[in-house]
Scaffold this active site. Structure first.
Site, mmCIF file in Angstrom:
data_model
loop_
_atom_site.group_PDB
_atom_site.id
_atom_site.type_symbol
_atom_site.label_atom_id
_atom_site.label_comp_id
_atom_site.label_asym_id
_atom_site.label_seq_id
_atom_site.Cartn_x
_atom_site.Cartn_y
_atom_site.Cartn_z
ATOM 1 N N GLY A 248 0.739 -1.155 -0.171
ATOM 2 C CA GLY A 248 0.025 -0.084 0.155
ATOM 3 C C GLY A 248 0.680 1.260 -0.273
ATOM 4 O O GLY A 248 0.203 2.534 -0.289
ATOM 5 N N PRO A 290 4.221 -5.473 -0.549
ATOM 6 C CA PRO A 290 4.206 -4.209 -1.347
ATOM 7 C C PRO A 290 4.422 -4.634 -2.899
ATOM 8 O O PRO A 290 5.199 -5.591 -3.103
ATOM 9 C CB PRO A 290 5.460 -3.279 -1.095
ATOM 10 C CG PRO A 290 6.537 -4.136 -0.345
ATOM 11 C CD PRO A 290 5.506 -5.426 0.319
ATOM 12 N N GLY A 291 3.826 -3.879 -3.712
ATOM 13 C CA GLY A 291 3.889 -3.944 -5.225
ATOM 14 C C GLY A 291 4.524 -2.626 -5.634
ATOM 15 O O GLY A 291 5.798 -2.467 -6.015
ATOM 16 N N TYR A 337 -8.854 5.534 -12.846
ATOM 17 C CA TYR A 337 -8.849 5.908 -11.475
ATOM 18 C C TYR A 337 -8.600 7.679 -11.497
ATOM 19 O O TYR A 337 -8.292 8.320 -10.493
ATOM 20 C CB TYR A 337 -7.670 5.595 -10.657
ATOM 21 C CG TYR A 337 -7.558 4.019 -10.471
ATOM 22 C CD1 TYR A 337 -8.545 3.398 -9.921
ATOM 23 C CD2 TYR A 337 -6.470 3.373 -11.002
ATOM 24 C CE1 TYR A 337 -8.492 1.933 -9.905
ATOM 25 C CE2 TYR A 337 -6.428 2.028 -10.944
ATOM 26 C CZ TYR A 337 -7.299 1.086 -10.474
ATOM 27 O OH TYR A 337 -7.400 -0.133 -10.320
ATOM 28 N N CYS A 366 -10.049 4.911 -28.893
ATOM 29 C CA CYS A 366 -11.447 5.765 -29.229
ATOM 30 C C CYS A 366 -11.936 6.409 -27.920
ATOM 31 O O CYS A 366 -12.275 7.717 -28.014
ATOM 32 C CB CYS A 366 -12.501 4.648 -29.498
ATOM 33 S SG CYS A 366 -11.837 3.660 -31.008
ATOM 34 N N GLU A 367 -11.847 5.861 -26.484
ATOM 35 C CA GLU A 367 -12.466 6.507 -25.676
ATOM 36 C C GLU A 367 -11.889 7.763 -24.858
ATOM 37 O O GLU A 367 -12.511 8.863 -24.717
ATOM 38 C CB GLU A 367 -12.517 5.474 -24.361
ATOM 39 C CG GLU A 367 -13.802 4.562 -24.360
ATOM 40 C CD GLU A 367 -13.892 3.568 -25.344
ATOM 41 O OE1 GLU A 367 -12.704 3.546 -26.310
ATOM 42 O OE2 GLU A 367 -14.708 2.676 -25.680
ATOM 43 N N TYR A 395 1.473 -1.496 -12.327
ATOM 44 C CA TYR A 395 0.024 -1.308 -12.865
ATOM 45 C C TYR A 395 -0.046 -0.659 -14.025
ATOM 46 O O TYR A 395 -1.009 -0.012 -14.557
ATOM 47 C CB TYR A 395 -0.670 -0.654 -11.674
ATOM 48 C CG TYR A 395 -0.770 -1.435 -10.415
ATOM 49 C CD1 TYR A 395 -1.556 -2.773 -10.247
ATOM 50 C CD2 TYR A 395 0.025 -0.790 -9.489
ATOM 51 C CE1 TYR A 395 -1.336 -3.168 -8.756
ATOM 52 C CE2 TYR A 395 -0.128 -1.402 -8.165
ATOM 53 C CZ TYR A 395 -0.746 -2.705 -7.994
ATOM 54 O OH TYR A 395 -0.530 -3.357 -6.705
HETATM 55 C C1 LIG Z 1 -3.812 -8.305 -1.048
HETATM 56 C C2 LIG Z 1 -2.838 -7.313 -1.748
HETATM 57 N N1 LIG Z 1 -1.509 -7.259 -1.423
HETATM 58 C C3 LIG Z 1 -0.659 -6.286 -1.853
HETATM 59 C C4 LIG Z 1 -1.096 -5.389 -2.653
HETATM 60 C C5 LIG Z 1 -0.236 -4.388 -3.159
HETATM 61 O O1 LIG Z 1 -0.238 -3.338 -3.037
HETATM 62 P P1 LIG Z 1 0.487 -1.913 -3.538
HETATM 63 O O2 LIG Z 1 1.018 -2.288 -5.032
HETATM 64 O O3 LIG Z 1 -0.372 -0.710 -3.241
HETATM 65 O O4 LIG Z 1 1.791 -1.918 -2.542
HETATM 66 C C6 LIG Z 1 -2.576 -5.311 -3.194
HETATM 67 C C7 LIG Z 1 -2.927 -4.454 -4.202
HETATM 68 O O5 LIG Z 1 -4.101 -4.173 -4.786
HETATM 69 C C8 LIG Z 1 -3.524 -6.285 -2.605
HETATM 70 O O6 LIG Z 1 -4.638 -6.170 -3.120
#
Ligand SMILES: Cc1ncc(COP(=O)(O)O)c(C=O)c1O
Length: 443
Positions: A248, A290-291, A337, A366-367, A395
């Site tokens: 997050g 984290p992602g 978003y 198009c959109e 993402y």
């Molecule tokens: C279960 C879960 N873990 C981890 C993440 C990764 O979140 P972020 O990319 O915001 O760190 C998400 C993102 O939706 C998630 O749903």
């Protein structure tokens, strides 16, 4: 709580790099810098382990599931979070042992669970009661054919963090499809059911939201799941040995986004969890997932300008559209978003102008008239110029589509020695047509 300002840590291409990459691989092109990505993981780990020596990071592959990047994350000590059989298969292809993968998903199919368990997945994050029963059957059934040790099970909790305060990005509130609510007793029932079935339950998980620029939501999420773990010990004797507070942490999409440092963020969250566990006798291993905060800032997208067009516009007089050779299908986030990005001119055909003008960057689809609005770029911007969009490592490629039948872009990796290579090639026309079926008799 106010976040401490952090310097701009986003990766950027130089003009020479941009020209060479565009020439070699074409545009639009995703570019990821390997050294930058490794550094982001190391910095996060340093911050986490400074306050929690056994802390574990899982790379959330939904942010970017390119196999080479998963391999890099694993090589830096991350376990791997997969949210589908597809992401799991890519992790396996990248050489990650199944035992280092965590499987998420709010509606895992029986076939997904069967595949994951038969491959020896390390952890399954349980999301609903049907899944508890399905996993119990698979683990205990005489015909399960399991060749590996059973996965550890973790219950995903919806801790009820206020969705109004954390609008849009919240997934941990009570009204959510994810996990078991603490407030309505579902989470306790899930715990009791796992215990009654003798399942290998080890603890709890939550993920309260994404692009968090202050840690308030995450702090309350961590506190609530730790308190819940303590309650389950008191009421049912269940000893939690693992708690995961999800991902997050936010990143700097534009100058207005001021994320906390990894260290500060980790210290706030670990302190909150520890406070809630004080005196309970519980000492679980702590995980984060984290992602975005690991990979977003390590990537840019390179586009080539195709046309610059000024049209009459209500209230503002005129608007100048800059059409680039990508858009919605390689970055759906602005449309989904309303996400904002930083766009820079990285290579120009003309002499560089010294003044800037506001532009509206539009894609090919198009959109979306407006891919990136109100972008300040040099006033002599022209067809052929190269633009780089910063902070697109997360993402973007993982959310890309073939909308309007555009091929998904390739991803190039800048190696630590400055060389580059492809880690994902552009879609080919052959594979785009390969799924089409023309039955007899259509005319
Ligand atoms: C279960 C879960 N873990 C981890 C993440 C990764 O979140 P972020 O990319 O915001 O760190 C998400 C993102 O939706 C998630 O749903």
């Amino acid at each position: 709580m106010t976040a401490a300002p952090l310097q701009d840590t986003r990766y950027r291409l130089s003009e020479a790099q941009a020209l060479e990459l565009a020439e070699t691989y074409g545009t639009p092109l995703y570019v990821v810098d390997e050294a930058h990505f490794r550094q982001r993981i190391q910095t996060y780990y340093q911050g986490f382990r400074a306050v929690c020596p056994s802390g574990e990071l899982s790379f959330a592959t939904k942010a970017n599931s390119t196999a080479a990047l998963i391999k890099i994350a694993y090589s830096e000590g991350c376990s791997i979070d997969v949210a589908s059989e597809g992401e799991f298969r890519v992790a396996l292809m990248a050489g990650v042992p199944a035992s280092a993968c965590h499987l998420h998903g709010n509606n895992k199919q029986l076939s997904e669970l069967t595949f994951a368990i038969s491959e020896g997945i390390g952890t399954i994050v349980l999301d609903n009661f049907e899944e508890i029963e399905a996993v119990a059957k698979l683990l205990k059934g005489p015909t399960s054919g399991i060749q590996h040790s059973a996965p550890s099970l973790v219950i995903r909790l919806a801790p009820g963090v206020d969705p109004v305060t954390h609008a849009k990005i919240s997934t941990g509130q009570a009204d959510t499809k994810f996990g078991f609510n603490i407030v309505d007793g579902a989470a306790e029932k899930a715990t009791q059911r796992c215990l009654a079935l003798g399942l290998p339950l080890i603890g709890y998980h939550c993920h309260v939201g994404s692009q968090l620029l202050d840690p308030e939501a995450q702090i309350s999420g961590g506190e609530l799941i730790a308190k819940f773990a303590a309650d389950m010990k008191a009421r049912h004797g269940f000893e939690t040995t693992y708690l995961n507070v999800g991902g997050g942490l936010g990143v700097r999409y534009t100058e207005k986004d001021i994320p906390m440092s990894h260290a500060e963020y980790c210290s706030e969250i670990v302190a909150a969890v520890n406070r809630a566990l004080e005196g309970t006798g519980l000492n679980p291993k702590l995980g984060q997932e984290p992602g975005r905060s690991l990979i977003a800032e390590s990537g840019v997208t390179l586009y080539r300008v195709g046309s610059v067009k000024t049209v009459p516009a209500k209230e503002i007089g005129t608007r100048t559209y800059v059409a680039v050779d990508g858009g919605l299908s390689d970055n759906p986030r602005p449309a989904l978003y309303g996400s904002k990005y930083t766009v820079e001119r990285v290579a120009a055909n003309s002499e560089q102008a010294t003044t800037n003008t506001p532009y509206t960057i539009s894609g090919k689809h198009c959109e979306t008239d407006k891919l990136f609005e109100d972008v300040s770029l040099p006033s002599d911007l022209a067809a052929g110029d190269l633009l780089q969009v910063l902070c697109t490592g997360a993402y973007n490629s993982s959310m890309a589509s073939n909308y309007n039948r555009y091929p998904r872009p390739a991803t190039a990796l800048i190696r630590p020695d400055g060389s580059h290579c492809l880690i994902q090639r552009r879609d080919s026309w052959e594979e785009m047509l390969a799924r089409e079926i023309l039955p007899e008799g259509l005319g």
